[in-house]
Enzyme design. Structure first.
Site: not given
Length: 251
Positions: A15, A18, A22, A102, A109, A111-112, A131
């Site tokens: 993951d 920016n 991880k 969207y 993103g 990750d979201r 988050d």
């Protein structure tokens, strides 16, 4: 947590944020190793912590740091283990049963999106995903998998930094008051003020969830557990949501 979809395989999940990354290593669905790098240095020194390259089957990657960062990681891993399959999660308008709000899906993103996928599958119903990291993202997903949209606001680390940098006399603080009680020193006042923001946010989360008929909240991020304690609804803290989401979109 055992994940049936990856049983019998060894997988490196990465993951990339920016400013850091991880990673965790799965063997037969079980987490056997994990780590993090606080920088995105080109030397990929963290790869040296993984001792079982010969037994790995795949690398799964979620990245919000851009295509050059992905290609750099791909090249670094190819030098160590050229036999590995390299999969990158790419957000789609409809993904693992979810339909995102969207209109420009490339602006959401990864990750979201992965966190929403994981949380929705976890609770098997409507869920609010919070988050709380450098930024706080809040997303609402209905029971049928319809993403209603969300919110983005500064996280506590950013608020602390901005307050310290934007004033000449205020000290930097590293903590947040557990209760929003008035402070008796400048530092205590700042900590109490941040606590007040958290308390107010918790109340708004509760209101918004009720407004949309959502009973379950799932929290992630470094401040997620702290924020979760202030919310009076059924909630769960899941720090590995992005990794869990990869298992639904990369298999």
């Amino acid at each position: 947590m055992q994940v049936s979809s990856v049983s019998g395989q060894s997988i490196l999940e990465v993951d990339i944020g920016n400013t850091g990354l991880k990673w965790r290593l799965l063997s037969d669905g079980n987490v056997v190793q994990r780590g993090r790098s606080e920088t995105l240095a080109a030397d990929e020194a963290w790869l040296g912590e993984i001792a079982c390259w010969s037994s790995l089957n795949s690398v799964w990657v979620a990245c919000v740091a851009g295509e050059p960062r992905i290609e750099r990681l791909r090249a670094s891993i190819a030098r160590v283990a050229p036999q590995l399959e390299f999969r990158v999660a790419r957000v789609q308008a409809s993904w693992a049963g979810l339909r995102f709000a969207y209109a420009q899906i490339e602006r959401l993103g990864v990750d979201r999106a992965l966190a929403m996928v994981a949380a929705w599958h976890r609770v098997q119903g409507g869920v609010m995903v919070v988050d709380a990291g450098s930024a706080i993202t809040i997303d609402l997903v209905q029971q049928g998998g319809e993403h209603l949209g969300g919110y983005i606001l500064p996280g506590l680390p950013l608020l602390r930094t901005v307050l310290a940098r934007g004033t000449a006399q205020l000290p930097a603080v590293s903590d947040v008051a557990e209760e929003a009680l008035p402070g008796a020193s400048t530092q205590a006042c700042i900590e109490a003020g941040l606590g007040l923001l958290l308390a107010g946010l918790a109340q708004q989360l509760e209101r918004i969830a009720a407004q949309h008929g959502i009973a379950c909240l799932v929290f992630a991020g470094g401040d997620g557990e702290r924020l979760m304690r202030r919310v009076g609804l059924q909630a769960e803290y899941c720090p590995d949501l992005v990794f869990e989401g990869l298992q639904y979109v990369c298999t």
